[in-house]
Motif scaffolding. Structure first.
Motif, short mmCIF file in Angstrom:
data_model
loop_
_atom_site.label_atom_id
_atom_site.label_comp_id
_atom_site.label_asym_id
_atom_site.label_seq_id
_atom_site.Cartn_x
_atom_site.Cartn_y
_atom_site.Cartn_z
N ALA A 136 0.81 -1.11 0.01
CA ALA A 136 -0.10 0.09 0.11
C ALA A 136 0.83 1.23 -0.04
N ARG A 137 2.34 1.12 0.01
CA ARG A 137 3.07 2.12 0.07
C ARG A 137 2.94 3.04 1.22
N VAL A 138 2.65 2.52 2.37
CA VAL A 138 2.18 3.39 3.48
C VAL A 138 3.17 2.75 4.67
N GLN A 139 4.03 3.93 5.34
CA GLN A 139 4.97 3.43 6.54
C GLN A 139 5.74 2.67 6.17
N VAL A 140 6.40 2.39 4.97
CA VAL A 140 7.29 1.52 4.36
C VAL A 140 8.51 1.14 5.16
N PRO A 141 9.01 2.19 5.78
CA PRO A 141 10.38 1.82 6.82
C PRO A 141 10.09 1.19 8.06
N ILE A 142 8.77 1.36 8.49
CA ILE A 142 8.17 0.51 9.59
C ILE A 142 7.98 -0.57 9.31
N ALA A 143 7.15 -0.97 8.01
CA ALA A 143 7.05 -2.10 7.45
C ALA A 143 8.04 -3.06 7.36
N THR A 169 16.61 -10.26 3.71
CA THR A 169 16.80 -9.28 4.90
C THR A 169 17.51 -8.07 3.91
N GLY A 170 18.60 -8.48 3.21
CA GLY A 170 19.19 -7.54 2.07
C GLY A 170 18.18 -6.91 1.08
N GLY A 171 17.15 -7.70 0.92
CA GLY A 171 16.22 -7.42 -0.09
C GLY A 171 15.28 -6.29 0.63
N LEU A 172 15.10 -6.44 1.88
CA LEU A 172 14.28 -5.47 2.73
C LEU A 172 15.05 -3.89 2.76
N LEU A 173 16.15 -4.22 2.68
CA LEU A 173 17.18 -3.09 2.94
C LEU A 173 17.16 -2.21 1.82
N LEU A 174 17.08 -2.95 0.27
CA LEU A 174 17.06 -2.21 -0.84
C LEU A 174 15.54 -1.68 -0.96
N LEU A 175 14.44 -2.42 -0.46
CA LEU A 175 13.03 -1.85 -0.31
C LEU A 175 12.99 -0.67 0.50
N TYR A 176 13.72 -0.43 1.39
CA TYR A 176 13.64 0.78 2.33
C TYR A 176 14.17 1.98 1.52
N VAL A 177 15.42 1.70 0.83
CA VAL A 177 16.00 2.71 0.13
C VAL A 177 15.22 3.22 -1.21
N GLU A 178 14.63 2.29 -1.90
CA GLU A 178 13.66 2.54 -2.99
C GLU A 178 12.56 3.18 -2.59
N SER A 179 12.20 3.14 -1.20
CA SER A 179 10.97 3.98 -0.71
C SER A 179 11.34 5.22 -0.42
N GLN A 180 12.39 5.59 -0.17
CA GLN A 180 12.96 7.06 0.18
C GLN A 180 12.81 8.02 -0.98
N ASN A 181 12.57 9.19 -0.53
CA ASN A 181 12.41 10.02 -1.66
C ASN A 181 13.80 10.63 -1.97
N GLU A 182 14.09 10.76 -3.40
CA GLU A 182 15.45 10.91 -3.68
C GLU A 182 15.46 12.50 -4.27
N GLY A 183 16.45 12.85 -4.31
CA GLY A 183 16.80 14.42 -4.68
C GLY A 183 15.75 15.33 -3.87
N ARG A 184 16.15 15.33 -2.75
CA ARG A 184 15.21 16.24 -1.85
C ARG A 184 15.87 17.68 -2.13
N VAL A 185 15.00 18.74 -2.08
CA VAL A 185 15.05 20.07 -2.40
C VAL A 185 15.21 20.94 -1.02
N VAL A 186 16.19 22.01 -1.11
CA VAL A 186 16.05 22.91 -0.11
C VAL A 186 16.35 24.06 -0.46
N PHE A 187 16.09 25.27 0.26
CA PHE A 187 16.24 26.76 -0.33
C PHE A 187 15.35 26.97 -1.35
N GLY A 188 14.09 26.81 -1.46
CA GLY A 188 13.53 27.20 -2.59
C GLY A 188 13.62 26.35 -3.96
N GLY A 189 14.01 25.22 -3.52
CA GLY A 189 13.96 24.29 -5.05
C GLY A 189 15.50 24.14 -5.41
N LEU A 190 16.28 24.69 -4.78
CA LEU A 190 17.69 24.31 -5.00
C LEU A 190 18.31 23.07 -4.55
#
Length: 277
Positions: free
Chosen positions: A92-99, A131-152
């Motif tokens: 369901a893509r809900v609380q994936v790190p906790i899952a 469990t290695g697959g679970l770690l990759l699943l956690y990484v995949e669920s994280q937002n990449e390319g976070r932005v700061v300072f007004g989009g930079l």
């Protein structure tokens, strides 16, 4: 002669890399979903198994640990809930790190309760690989390319993520290591291919094509090695359950390898070093 041989190897490696990139590009939306489903298959199957084989599992725990029957039933209940709820949250893509933490903790609980660490080293390798697959699943669920300072874009590196991705890769190749059996004929060939693939994925060299090839190899071997559907006789029901469990365990490792294809090798890899150079 040596130069011709090297040129041929490079040509095939380039073709394999192009094929993996094409799979990743064309399947960038569906590939993570497929890999998640496969990765979670062993948890879903085992969660249902806890329900359909409740008494047998509870009796086993109470007998092996010499505890009250109530504790055996409590273990089965917790085991079932963790696996089904954890898998449901991921899908369901809900609380994936906790899952992922729930599923990883459940795997550790199984290793302890079923005394796997003392009885079956190959089986232990497969569980740790998942469990290695679970770690990759956690990484995949994280937002990449976070932005700061007004989009930079932020220039800081996500160090925990890179090490989690490396750890997931290293643990996942243990499934390939568990295939190593230098007996005869085809076993030797499969063992050599598995070891080479495990080494290349571990160091992150040509990671996507090697992971894709390893996933295909593992999937085909799984169909031939664990045909649980062929055990139709009533007296083979227990054997069928064991083979079925092994089948879905291996299927989860296939999902983990496809997750590597989807998310890539990460920063701590030779592939990334080549890009930096």
């Amino acid at each position: 002669m040596q130069m011709t041989s090297n040129s041929t190897v490079k040509k095939y490696l380039k073709a394999a890399e192009d094929a993996a990139d094409e799979v990743q590009r064309r399947g960038k939306h569906i590939l993570p979903t497929v890999s998640r489903l496969l990765l979670l298959s062993t948890y879903l199957e085992d969660g249902v198994r806890m329900l359909t084989h409740w008494s047998m599992q509870a009796n086993y725990v109470s007998r092996e640990w010499n505890v009250f029957a109530l504790l055996g039933h409590l273990f089965v209940l917790i085991n079932m809930i963790c696996q089904l709820v954890g898998s449901g949250l991921v899908l369901a893509r809900v609380q994936v790190p906790i899952a992922c933490a729930i599923l990883g903790g459940n795997t550790l609980m199984q290793i302890i309760v079923y005394k796997i660490i003392f009885e079956d080293f190959s089986y232990l390798l497969r569980l740790v690989a998942i469990t290695g697959g679970l770690l990759l699943l956690y990484v995949e669920s994280q937002n990449e390319g976070r932005v700061v300072f007004g989009g930079l874009p932020s220039i800081s590196e996500n160090k925990p993520k890179r090490w989690l991705q490396l750890s997931g890769r290293l643990l996942l190749v243990l499934m390939l290591v568990s295939l190593v059996r230098f007996h005869e004929g085809l076993d030797i060939l499969v063992s050599l291919i598995s070891l080479i693939a495990a080494a290349l994925i571990a160091i992150g060299f040509k990671t996507r094509p090697v992971a894709l090839g390893a996933a295909v190899l593992l999937f085909v071997l799984n169909l031939f090695s664990h045909p649980f559907w062929s055990f139709t006789e009533k007296h083979l029901e227990m054997l069928r359950d064991f083979v079925k469990y092994d089948f879905f365990q291996t299927l989860s490792a296939v999902g983990g390898l496809l997750m590597i294809v989807a998310v890539g090798p990460g920063d701590v890899s030779l592939d990334q070093r080549k890009k930096d150079w």
